[in-house]
Design a protein around this motif. Structure first.
Motif, PDB file in Angstrom:
ATOM      1  N   UNK A  69       0.825  -1.208   0.000  1.00 29.71           N
ATOM      2  CA  UNK A  69       0.000   0.000   0.000  1.00 29.71           C
ATOM      3  C   UNK A  69       0.858   1.257   0.000  1.00 29.71           C
ATOM      4  N   UNK A  70       2.154   1.079  -0.247  1.00 26.76           N
ATOM      5  CA  UNK A  70       3.061   2.220  -0.281  1.00 26.76           C
ATOM      6  C   UNK A  70       3.310   2.821   1.082  1.00 26.76           C
ATOM      7  N   UNK A  71       3.177   2.008   2.146  1.00 25.79           N
ATOM      8  CA  UNK A  71       3.297   2.546   3.498  1.00 25.79           C
ATOM      9  C   UNK A  71       4.574   2.102   4.200  1.00 25.79           C
ATOM     10  N   UNK A  72       5.475   1.460   3.493  1.00 25.30           N
ATOM     11  CA  UNK A  72       6.723   1.066   4.139  1.00 25.30           C
ATOM     12  C   UNK A  72       7.666   2.261   4.186  1.00 25.30           C
ATOM     13  N   UNK A  73       8.129   2.579   5.377  1.00 28.78           N
ATOM     14  CA  UNK A  73       8.998   3.737   5.571  1.00 28.78           C
ATOM     15  C   UNK A  73      10.439   3.278   5.575  1.00 28.78           C
ATOM     16  N   UNK A  74      11.215   3.756   4.615  1.00 31.01           N
ATOM     17  CA  UNK A  74      12.601   3.298   4.472  1.00 31.01           C
ATOM     18  C   UNK A  74      13.538   3.978   5.451  1.00 31.01           C
ATOM     19  N   UNK A  75      13.229   5.181   5.878  1.00 27.74           N
ATOM     20  CA  UNK A  75      14.059   5.867   6.857  1.00 27.74           C
ATOM     21  C   UNK A  75      15.349   6.401   6.262  1.00 27.74           C
ATOM     22  N   UNK A  76      16.116   7.085   7.102  1.00 26.74           N
ATOM     23  CA  UNK A  76      17.406   7.637   6.699  1.00 26.74           C
ATOM     24  C   UNK A  76      18.478   7.157   7.647  1.00 26.74           C
ATOM     25  N   UNK A  77      19.708   7.126   7.147  1.00 26.30           N
ATOM     26  CA  UNK A  77      20.822   6.656   7.951  1.00 26.30           C
ATOM     27  C   UNK A  77      21.466   7.761   8.749  1.00 26.30           C
ATOM     28  N   UNK A  78      22.520   7.387   9.459  1.00 29.53           N
ATOM     29  CA  UNK A  78      23.238   8.370  10.260  1.00 29.53           C
ATOM     30  C   UNK A  78      24.008   9.343   9.389  1.00 29.53           C
ATOM     31  N   UNK A  79      24.423   8.877   8.211  1.00 29.97           N
ATOM     32  CA  UNK A  79      25.092   9.748   7.257  1.00 29.97           C
ATOM     33  C   UNK A  79      24.166   9.980   6.068  1.00 29.97           C
ATOM     34  N   UNK A  80      23.972  11.226   5.722  1.00 35.08           N
ATOM     35  CA  UNK A  80      23.090  11.568   4.611  1.00 35.08           C
ATOM     36  C   UNK A  80      23.941  12.179   3.507  1.00 35.08           C
ATOM     37  N   UNK A  81      24.115  11.434   2.435  1.00 43.06           N
ATOM     38  CA  UNK A  81      24.837  11.956   1.276  1.00 43.06           C
ATOM     39  C   UNK A  81      23.828  12.614   0.341  1.00 43.06           C
ATOM     40  N   UNK A  82      24.201  13.758  -0.188  1.00 49.73           N
ATOM     41  CA  UNK A  82      23.282  14.518  -1.023  1.00 49.73           C
ATOM     42  C   UNK A  82      23.979  14.974  -2.292  1.00 49.73           C
ATOM     43  N   UNK A  83      23.185  15.495  -3.212  1.00 48.23           N
ATOM     44  CA  UNK A  83      23.696  16.004  -4.476  1.00 48.23           C
ATOM     45  C   UNK A  83      23.520  17.522  -4.534  1.00 48.23           C
ATOM     46  N   UNK A  84      24.473  18.151  -5.209  1.00 50.64           N
ATOM     47  CA  UNK A  84      24.379  19.579  -5.491  1.00 50.64           C
ATOM     48  C   UNK A  84      24.708  19.773  -6.963  1.00 50.64           C
ATOM     49  N   UNK A  85      23.870  20.524  -7.654  1.00 51.85           N
ATOM     50  CA  UNK A  85      24.102  20.812  -9.066  1.00 51.85           C
ATOM     51  C   UNK A  85      24.536  22.270  -9.208  1.00 51.85           C
ATOM     52  N   UNK A  86      25.649  22.467  -9.895  1.00 49.15           N
ATOM     53  CA  UNK A  86      26.167  23.810 -10.136  1.00 49.15           C
ATOM     54  C   UNK A  86      26.192  24.043 -11.643  1.00 49.15           C
ATOM     55  N   UNK A  87      25.480  25.073 -12.120  1.00 49.98           N
ATOM     56  CA  UNK A  87      25.404  25.378 -13.556  1.00 49.98           C
ATOM     57  C   UNK A  87      26.211  26.640 -13.853  1.00 49.98           C
ATOM     58  N   UNK A  88      26.814  26.682 -15.050  1.00 46.45           N
ATOM     59  CA  UNK A  88      27.625  27.831 -15.460  1.00 46.45           C
ATOM     60  C   UNK A  88      27.714  27.839 -16.981  1.00 46.45           C
ATOM     61  N   UNK A  89      28.200  28.959 -17.555  1.00 50.64           N
ATOM     62  CA  UNK A  89      28.262  29.080 -19.006  1.00 50.64           C
ATOM     63  C   UNK A  89      29.687  29.131 -19.543  1.00 50.64           C
TER      64      UNK A  89
END
Length: 1182
Positions: free
Chosen positions: A943-963
């Motif tokens: 039913x889409x109700x399983x919660x995966x949770x987050x770990x102690x370390x959270x890796x993320x993405x950052x996008x940097x745009x330039x010309x």
């Protein structure tokens, strides 16, 4: 339940579903909220916690007794490694993640238990690192400090069950690991108990430990039930030693010795406080079993004076006894009523029945009614979970059964004297209220006592009481129908069903009658059964009665009937006058031959009461290749088939047997196949599986699903979850749905290259659409974005042409369960019905799998989840299978997903057709074993109700745009410097992966660049197709690419498809996506500026004090021969005045320097003015 033990046995490996379920149970304590709820539960083993028993108990719960006493599976390890090395384990359980410290020695033993835990932060050194003892000790302390740094309240399992200790946090300060926390430098630098609030969570954990799950149930069946059955075997053995004379001298104390010793010895270490009469063993004879006697009975002081010969009505011999056996440290208990004497008289040609049988028959009928009442109450409770309704059903069944036995006169007298009860008993043997939430997964005991039965026929004293009880386990799951309604599906299994429900011992008159019947075998003719055709040989007798179990005896065939001799029932004769028909079913020479004898009601008085059945059918089982089996074919078959015998014999196949007859034959066949010793030598040990009960293997499957939670199961999935159940519909096929193939992996795992290879290899196999989130979606996985894309995708595909295949590439460090749930449970039911997942593949590069030591990158293991991922593609070190990192990662992934197929494809280059078929499978995601694993491991996923949770370390993405273009040498240098700049835990500011499309100043082409800081691999290749980032009118940056044969669509959150612009268009610009921990846009932009052509800076004006020594020297060389002022002369080396003082520089050197500074500043001002006029833009200027 011996059958369950044969089906399940000892788990050959770990049970991941139970491991995850137990962890969730502990984590549920952390979700209660409030100041009474801790932020984490700390568990430290061995010397670090001074061998705290509460911590060991929690570890044994999570690791299935791995750290329990006498654990066989680590005995061989103890010889090689000291105990303190194996106990070197620390756990901190948080609501969404788990921190685990271990060492390389015990790592491989713990891994199977923890590999399925979501968001696991593992602190474990490699073998080489661990060789340095001082470094290993410092690593442990720093790991402990890191574990607890985000907590303020920490729970500790301070006490174990049965050994309650007063919680003293100052005693915890004596734990070595707690003391080490205060060390300066590597420790926390302060006292642990001053920094954190500690609380004892022992009692709350005890409530969790007592719940049954498949592993504890297996232990209950394999150990506790076997021990329980041994006590009954001991009882039967002692009774069988008595003959019909000595049995009269038996006392209640002698008879119950086995039960009493078992219970009292177990109590010594059980610390059970519940001393209720319902949980004590007892044996009472005849009239000495009244309600008063039951209430005053004490198992510690059994009666030696109450004997069989004098405990009947008015001092006569007892006709029955009631007895109960109770497990002292477990939930098992059952009670029975057994009898002295038999209820039948063997048929010898007359129809007389002795009057003395009447009392015994009455008690047997009362007992039979109680048995049926209990079984009906168990069935009702299993379906309704209501003890009140079960009580009503049981009492009604008891009275109806009395009516069916022509005992209606007892209804009013016994209505108030029959008591039905259901108790819930936890694993420690403690009775808990049925209303408690914890009672759902514990063993129950259903019992009925009919006390003080009056003698309405002869008006003598009360006959005593009859009792019956069984321990059972029920299971209930919720099933959701297509219309959204939820129904309940229940089943149950009686655990004590191997204990015979009916037993009797022959008295003197019974022996004489039995011996008289056995004389028929010695007469050559003129008997009521005709002429003896065979000698007596072993066989089984069985009926479809609730009281009947397969009983072994000896059978002798006659020309007009048969004789069966049983050690306890005595002789049973069946004449042609009582037989209506005979069916013989014999499959082959290796199977038992079943002789089904249907009889007239006139036989009932000549048949032992437990063999009476509603269908009036007895079955005699002839063991294959036995004398009786061979003699039946050679001597009996032809005689019985003749018309002179007066018998109707048919040789039948399975189709001509009734359902009950098939069931009886099946049970007899299983008894023969099991080759297990019976509960007692005279009794069979076949599991009792009644026609209305589920098969035991089905029950185990059912219980496994119900024990993990109460989330519903979709009705469409029942066919795959219970393949042997009736009326189960199979899983729906894809039909005309769009099949989605999901490819996941960490950044840098070459999943993009794998996608390109798949499309190129299959571009002629149909239309392909590849979905990959654009660089603007760097805030983490967005389910709504994906769902909007699917809606628009479906809208755009309407029209002629077949349905395309959709390849879905995940982004960043996403949990694959979140992606799957987003796809399967689209908020629009119409869209949801148009998509189906074919398979999920995970890309893993061992070189980029670990952040440090053995700590894997966030979501690496989750992206290989069992039940979701069917194929794991290793994209690195494929030529080095023996590489330690490759072996470590493969071991980790194999433990996390034992059923996944492992493929090798260096940098994503998959070429084998077999591998491509696995990855692009249309059905692997919906295979029954995958579906069952999802229900067991991820409750609520459907039913889409399983919660995966987050770990102690959270890796993320950052996008940097330039010309602006970058400088290739500077970019390469800066990338390679990222590897050396990686910081240890907590990894803040680390950049692990860089990917994007840029332009360099030395080329007009757009280049695709990728760099991984862990592996140190840098790739710069020309980008293919129109590949720059485009700007949507709404300001959303999206990546769109169209290789040959592929449509790669990206979509803005507003749901509009975007078309890539050419590089010449001014709106196009470059981008880089950075993956790391704690990254900021400003720092990344500063890093990128250093990769571009450096902007010249303005020059500072010079002053006399800022002149360099070289500049001063140059001024001297240029002006040293200028005219001298009066009073000075130059001797060729130095300047000398009239007083003879010498100097190295010209007397006017200060003036020369002022002139030099003025001239230089004019040039600097000109340079700065020209620099201002140029106006070189910044890399990120619009």
């Amino acid at each position: 339940m011996a059958g369950i033990r044969r089906v399940s046995g000892k788990y050959p490996g770990m049970n991941p579903a139970v491991s995850c379920s137990r962890l969730r149970n502990v984590q549920s304590l952390l979700c209660e909220g409030g100041i009474a709820s801790p932020d984490g539960v700390l568990c430290s083993l061995g010397i670090d916690s001074r061998y705290n028993e509460g911590c060991s108990e929690l570890a044994n719960y999570l690791f299935y007794g791995l750290y329990g006493k006498n654990q066989l599976n680590v005995e061989h390890v103890l010889e090689e490694f000291p105990e303190e090395v194996l106990d070197d384990v620390m756990l901190l359980i948080k609501a969404e993640c788990v921190h685990l410290y271990c060492n390389p020695v015990n790592y491989s033993y713990l891994l199977p238990y923890v590999s399925h835990w979501r968001n696991l932060h593992l602190y474990c050194m490699t073998e080489t690192e661990y060789e340095d003892e001082e470094a290993a000790e410092e690593f442990k302390i720093s790991s402990f400090v890191t574990m607890v740094q985000d907590c303020s309240r920490i729970g500790v399992p301070y006490s174990s069950q049965g050994h309650m200790q007063r919680f003293d946090m100052f005693m915890m300060e004596k734990w070595p690991i707690i003391q080490a926390f205060a060390l300066e430098g590597i420790g926390g630098g302060s006292f642990f108990t001053m920094k954190y609030k500690l609380m004892d969570v022992s009692e709350r954990l005890w409530q969790i430990y007592t719940r049954l799950d498949p592993v504890s149930l297996d232990n209950l069946l394999a150990e506790e039930l076997v021990n329980f059955e041994k006590q009954w075997s001991s009882f039967y053995s002692s009774m069988d030693l008595e003959n019909h004379l000595s049995i009269l001298e038996l006392s209640e104390a002698q008879t119950g010795e086995a039960f009493r010793s078992y219970y009292s010895h177990g109590l010594i270490s059980s610390n059970i406080t519940d001393k209720s009469k319902s949980r004590q063993p007892f044996v009472l004879f005849g009239s000495h079993s009244s309600m008063e006697d039951l209430g005053s009975y004490s198992f510690n002081f059994p009666s030696e004076s109450h004997q069989v010969r004098s405990t009947g009505p008015q001092g006569s011999a007892a006709r029955h006894m009631i007895l109960q056996c109770v497990a002292p440290k477990g939930p098992l208990a059952c009670s029975r009523t057994y009898f002295f004497g038999t209820t039948h008289t063997p048929y010898l040609g007359n129809h007389s029945v002795l009057q003395m049988k009447t009392e015994l028959l009455l008690l047997s009928q009362m007992y039979s009614a109680a048995v049926q009442a209990v079984l009906s109450g168990i069935k009702c409770y299993s379906c309704t979970s209501s003890a009140a309704k079960a009580k009503d059903v049981a009492e009604h069944t008891f009275l109806v059964t009395l009516d069916s036995m022509n005992l209606s006169q007892y209804r009013s007298a016994l209505r108030s004297k029959s008591e039905f009860n259901i108790q819930a008993v936890n694993n420690e043997g403690r009775v808990i209220p049925l209303s408690d939430e914890g009672s759902r997964c514990v063993v129950k005991t259903a019992s009925m006592t009919v006390h003080d039965i009056p003698d309405l026929q002869w008006g003598r004293a009360d006959l005593g009481s009859v009792v019956f009880s069984e321990s059972f386990l029920d299971s209930s799951i919720s099933i959701q129908q297509k219309d959204g309604s939820v129904s309940s599906d229940s089943c149950y299994s009686i655990l004590t069903t191997t204990v015979p429900r009916y037993a009797c011992w022959l008295m003197e008159s019974d022996v004489k009658q039995s011996e008289q019947a056995q004389l028929l075998m010695k007469r050559e003719e003129g008997t009521c059964l005709g002429t003896a055709l065979t000698v007596a040989d072993a066989a089984y007798i069985f009926s479809n009665s609730q009281l009947s179990t397969p009983e072994e005896g000896k059978i002798c065939f006659f020309s007009h009937g048969l004789l069966f001799v049983h050690p306890q029932y005595g002789s049973i004769t069946l004449s042609k006058h009582h037989i209506t028909s005979i069916k013989f079913y014999d499959v082959d020479s290796s199977a038992v031959g079943s002789l089904f004898v249907e009889y007239e009601s006139s036989l009932l008085c000549h048949l032992p009461f437990p063999l009476h059945s509603p269908d009036r059918c007895l079955v005699f089982a002839l063991q294959p290749k036995s004398k009786s089996h061979k003699a039946f074919y050679s001597k009996v078959l032809s005689v019985w088939q003749s018309s002179d015998s007066g018998l109707t014999l048919q040789l039948v196949d399975q189709e001509r047997l009734s359902w009950d007859q098939r069931n009886m034959h099946s049970r007899l066949q299983k008894l023969h196949d099991s080759q297990e010793p019976p509960v007692a030598k005279r009794r069979g040990s076949l599991k009792t599986s009644y026609s209305h009960l589920p098969e035991q293997d089905i029950f185990l499957q059912h219980f496994a699903l119900s024990s993990v939670g109460q989330e519903p199961i979709l009705n469409d999935h029942l066919g795959a979850l219970f393949p042997s159940a009736e009326l189960r519909s199979p899983l729906n096929t894809h039909g005309d749905k769009v099949v989605i193939t999901i490819i996941t992996g960490l950044p840098g795992s070459h999943k993009n290259r794998l996608c390109d290879f798949l499309v190129q290899l299959n571009k002629e196999g149909g239309r392909w659409v590849v979905y990959q989130p654009g660089p603007d979606n760097c805030d983490g996985f967005s389910a709504s974005h994906l769902q909007r894309y699917l809606s628009n995708f479906l809208e755009s595909q309407r029209g002629p042409g077949g349905k395309p295949r959709l390849l879905l590439l995940t982004q960043g460090y996403v949990d694959i369960l979140d992606v799957v749930q987003a796809v399967l449970f689209h908020p629009d039911p119409v869209v949801q019905a148009c998509f189906s997942i074919g398979s999920v593949t995970a890309c893993v590069d061992p070189l980029i799998s670990c952040m440090e030591h053995r700590f894997a990158f966030p979501k690496l293991v989750e992206q290989c989840s069992q039940g979701v991922v069917s194929t794991v593609v290793f994209t690195g070190l494929t030529a080095e299978q023996k590489h330690p990192l490759m072996q470590h990662v493969q071991q980790l992934v194999r433990c996390a997903n034992p059923s996944a197929a492992f493929l090798l494809a260096e940098r994503g280059a998959v070429t084998r057709n077999e591998d491509v078929k696995l990855i692009l499978s249309d059905s692997s995601f919906n295979e029954p074993q995958m579906l069952r694993a999802r229900y067991l491991l991820y409750p609520g996923w459907c039913k889409g109700r399983f919660f995966s949770g987050t770990g102690s370390q959270v890796a993320a993405q950052q996008c940097v745009a330039f010309r602006r273009p970058l400088e290739r040498p500077l970019f390469v240098t800066r990338c390679k410097a990222l590897k050396s700049s990686l910081r240890p835990n907590p990894f803040q500011g680390n950049v692990y992966n860089v990917w994007g499309k840029v332009r360099f100043s030395d080329s007009e082409r757009t280049m695709e660049v990728s760099y991984n800081a862990v592996s140190g691999k840098l790739s710069i290749v020309p980008a293919q197709g129109t590949d720059l980032l485009t700007q949507s009118p709404q300001g959303t940056d999206l990546l769109a690419q169209s290789p040959q044969g592929t449509a790669l669509l990206a979509q803005s959150p507003q749901g509009k498809n975007l078309v890539a612009q050419s590089p010449q268009e001014p709106a196009a610009f470059c981008f880089l996506i950075f993956d790391g921990v704690g990254l900021s846009q400003d720092r990344l932009k500063d890093w990128l500026r250093l990769c571009a052509k450096q902007r010249e800076t303005k020059m500072a004006k010079k002053t006399k004090n800022t002149l360099s020594p070289q500049e001063v020297k140059n001024i001297h060389v240029t002006r040293h021969l200028d005219p001298l002022p009066a009073g000075y002369f130059y001797n060729g080396y130095q300047y000398v005045d009239i007083f003879g003082d010498k100097r190295n520089f010209h007397p006017n050197m200060d003036e020369f320097m002022k002139e030099y500074v003025a001239e230089a500043n004019k040039e600097i001002e000109l340079f700065n003015r020209q620099l201002d006029l140029q106006g070189q833009p910044d890399l990120f200027d619009p």
